[in-house]
Design an enzyme around this catalytic site. Structure first.
Site, short mmCIF file in Angstrom:
data_model
loop_
_atom_site.label_atom_id
_atom_site.label_comp_id
_atom_site.label_asym_id
_atom_site.label_seq_id
_atom_site.Cartn_x
_atom_site.Cartn_y
_atom_site.Cartn_z
N ALA A 93 28.31 37.79 26.16
CA ALA A 93 27.29 38.85 25.98
C ALA A 93 27.40 39.91 27.07
O ALA A 93 26.56 40.80 27.16
CB ALA A 93 25.89 38.24 25.99
N ASP A 139 45.79 46.00 36.82
CA ASP A 139 46.45 46.63 37.96
C ASP A 139 47.80 47.21 37.53
O ASP A 139 48.17 48.33 37.90
CB ASP A 139 46.64 45.60 39.07
CG ASP A 139 45.35 44.86 39.35
OD1 ASP A 139 44.45 45.46 39.94
OD2 ASP A 139 45.23 43.68 38.94
N ARG A 193 47.18 50.27 35.47
CA ARG A 193 46.73 51.36 36.35
C ARG A 193 47.92 51.97 37.08
O ARG A 193 48.02 53.19 37.22
CB ARG A 193 45.72 50.81 37.37
CG ARG A 193 44.37 50.49 36.79
CD ARG A 193 43.52 49.68 37.76
NE ARG A 193 42.15 49.55 37.28
CZ ARG A 193 41.27 48.71 37.78
NH1 ARG A 193 41.60 47.90 38.78
NH2 ARG A 193 40.04 48.66 37.29
N HIS A 241 44.72 39.97 42.75
CA HIS A 241 43.90 41.05 42.16
C HIS A 241 42.82 41.41 43.18
O HIS A 241 41.69 40.95 43.10
CB HIS A 241 43.28 40.60 40.84
CG HIS A 241 42.34 41.61 40.25
ND1 HIS A 241 42.75 42.87 39.87
CD2 HIS A 241 41.01 41.57 40.02
CE1 HIS A 241 41.71 43.54 39.40
NE2 HIS A 241 40.64 42.77 39.48
P1 NAD Z 1 28.75 41.19 33.08
O1 NAD Z 1 27.77 40.81 34.14
O2 NAD Z 1 28.48 42.36 32.21
O3 NAD Z 1 28.99 39.94 32.11
C1 NAD Z 1 29.23 38.67 32.60
C2 NAD Z 1 28.60 37.71 31.61
O4 NAD Z 1 28.96 36.40 32.00
C3 NAD Z 1 27.06 37.77 31.59
O5 NAD Z 1 26.62 38.00 30.26
C4 NAD Z 1 26.64 36.40 32.10
O6 NAD Z 1 25.47 35.91 31.47
C5 NAD Z 1 27.87 35.56 31.72
N1 NAD Z 1 28.02 34.33 32.48
C6 NAD Z 1 27.69 34.08 33.77
N2 NAD Z 1 27.93 32.80 34.08
C7 NAD Z 1 28.45 32.23 32.97
C8 NAD Z 1 28.88 30.92 32.66
N3 NAD Z 1 28.83 29.92 33.56
N4 NAD Z 1 29.35 30.66 31.42
C9 NAD Z 1 29.38 31.64 30.50
N5 NAD Z 1 28.96 32.90 30.72
C10 NAD Z 1 28.51 33.19 31.95
O7 NAD Z 1 30.16 41.33 33.81
P2 NAD Z 1 31.51 41.99 33.25
O8 NAD Z 1 31.51 43.44 33.63
O9 NAD Z 1 31.74 41.61 31.84
O10 NAD Z 1 32.58 41.30 34.22
C11 NAD Z 1 32.82 39.91 34.14
C12 NAD Z 1 33.75 39.48 35.28
O11 NAD Z 1 35.02 40.08 35.13
C13 NAD Z 1 33.26 39.90 36.68
O12 NAD Z 1 33.52 38.83 37.58
C14 NAD Z 1 34.14 41.08 37.02
O13 NAD Z 1 34.26 41.28 38.40
C15 NAD Z 1 35.43 40.63 36.39
N6 NAD Z 1 36.45 41.66 36.15
C16 NAD Z 1 37.75 41.32 36.37
C17 NAD Z 1 38.76 42.24 36.14
C18 NAD Z 1 40.20 41.88 36.39
O14 NAD Z 1 41.07 42.78 36.35
N7 NAD Z 1 40.55 40.62 36.66
C19 NAD Z 1 38.44 43.51 35.66
C20 NAD Z 1 37.10 43.83 35.42
C21 NAD Z 1 36.11 42.89 35.69
C1 LMR Z 2 38.49 45.90 38.51
O1 LMR Z 2 39.58 45.84 39.08
O2 LMR Z 2 38.10 46.91 37.91
C2 LMR Z 2 37.62 44.66 38.46
O3 LMR Z 2 38.21 43.61 39.16
C3 LMR Z 2 36.24 44.92 38.92
C4 LMR Z 2 36.16 45.10 40.40
O4 LMR Z 2 35.31 44.45 41.02
O5 LMR Z 2 36.93 45.92 40.94
#
Ligand code: NAD
Ligand code: LMR
Length: 324
Positions: free
Chosen positions: A13, A159, A162, A187
């Site tokens: 969600a 990355d 980008r 990352h």
């Molecule tokens: P968000 O807060 O919009 O969504 C995260 C969702 O995870 C929420 O709906 C929350 O209820 C749910 N959640 C929390 N704990 C949970 C669990 N134990 N089981 C199932 N669901 C759970 O966040 P987002 O913007 O969707 O980002 C999610 C994650 O991805 C963050 O940690 C963010 O930093 C990461 N991210 C990583 C990258 C990457 O390149 N690796 C890029 C962007 C974001």
């Molecule tokens: C990103 O690279 O956009 C994600 O990992 C979110 C962040 O915290 O930078």
């Protein structure tokens, strides 16, 4: 018609999933002839919001979607899953580094690693997106001792994409002209986007850009892109993260067009500490990835690879108690 595959998405969600689930349902990840069963996991307080997402998925009348499971039980979400995209975790806010999330998010990945171990398909392929993605992937894999650690990967494709985009813009070419881009390591702000092997429309990147731009503009811009998006949007990257997750899984399952960057368990290649989830240049073929070997690494690259490796060692030490 192919048999459907089961795809688990956590944090279903949340922001990223609001793009990811719909694109997977449309066939962007596994192709227009692959039916899918979506197994969506959320925490209990977010189940109402998840129901809204399910209503919208239904309203799209996607031809490939065979079934949608919405649950707050990881054992249900990962049951017989062929693919898992572990997105659910807290995102960082302004001024934080991704590793500041380690404590808040680490427990999620030990629980989910165990559930994957006990309930998923033995051939499951796992991508960790939730930050800090590399070390969370390590935690998940260590909690899944019956599976091969190589079935767990961390997302470095954002990355990688980008870096391609920055270089294409600088050289006035298209992203499809950029070949052999590599992002090494974590990352995080220590990641090393490396142009030493890269070419643009067949010309070595170093013949097209100044060394000063490479070291003082390109590398920091790619390293800090996540923070720049948080500053501009007031929220972390979402659609681009979802798109990168789709690229990563599609290439792993169906094959890559040349070199891509994936966070995978180090086997010691390029002198990196074995076991940590380090981003390497890989080529995907026949459903598997393989590290590209034999690339020359000069002193500049060596220093940067060591710095990002050191950070991953420190992250691993900080979660030692969760590694089983
Ligand atoms: P968000 O807060 O919009 O969504 C995260 C969702 O995870 C929420 O709906 C929350 O209820 C749910 N959640 C929390 N704990 C949970 C669990 N134990 N089981 C199932 N669901 C759970 O966040 P987002 O913007 O969707 O980002 C999610 C994650 O991805 C963050 O940690 C963010 O930093 C990461 N991210 C990583 C990258 C990457 O390149 N690796 C890029 C962007 C974001
Ligand atoms: C990103 O690279 O956009 C994600 O990992 C979110 C962040 O915290 O930078």
């Amino acid at each position: 018609m192919k048999d459907p595959v089961r795809i688990a998405i956590t944090g279903a969600a949340g922001q990223i999933s609001y793009s990811l689930a719909f694109r997977i349902a449309a066939g962007d990840m596994l192709g227009p002839d692959q039916p899918v069963i979506l197994q969506l996991l959320e925490i209990t307080p977010a189940m109402d919001a998840l129901q809204g997402v399910v209503m919208e998925l239904n309203d799209c009348a996607f031809p490939l979607v065979q079934e949608i499971v919405a649950t707050d039980d990881p054992n249900v979400a990962f049951k017989d899953a062929d693919f898992a995209l572990l997105v659910g975790a807290r995102p960082r806010g302004p001024g934080m580094e991704r590793k500041d999330l380690l404590e808040a998010n680490a427990a999620i990945f030990s629980v989910q690693g165990k559930a994957i171990n006990d309930h998923a398909s033995r051939d499951i392929r796992v991508l960790v997106v939730g930050n800090p993605a590399n070390t969370n992937a390590l935690i998940a894999s260590c909690n899944a001792p019956d599976l091969d650690p190589g079935q767990f990967t961390a997302m470095m494709r954002l990355d990688h994409n980008r870096a391609k985009s920055q270089l294409a813009e600088k050289t006035g070419k298209h992203v499809t002209d950029v070949e052999k881009m590599i992002v090494w390591g974590n990352h995080s702000a220590t990641q090393y986007p490396d142009l030493a092997h890269c070419s643009v429309a067949g010309t070595p990147a170093f013949d097209l850009v100044e060394r000063d731009w490479y070291e003082n503009d390109f590398i920091p811009t790619v390293q800090q892109r996540g923070a720049a998006i948080i500053k501009a949007r007031g929220a972390s990257s979402a659609a681009s993260a979802a798109s990168a997750a789709i690229d990563h899984m599609r290439d792993w399952a169906l094959g890559s067009d040349g070199i891509v960057s994936m966070g995978i368990p180090s086997d010691g290649s390029y002198g990196v500490e074995p076991g940590i989830m380090f981003s390497y240049p890989v080529i995907c073929k026949d459903g598997k990835y393989e590290i590209v070997q034999g690339l020359a690494v000069d002193a500049f690259s060596q220093d940067r690879m060591k710095a990002t490796e050191q950070e991953l060692r420190e992250e691993r030490a900080a979660v030692e108690h969760l590694l089983g």
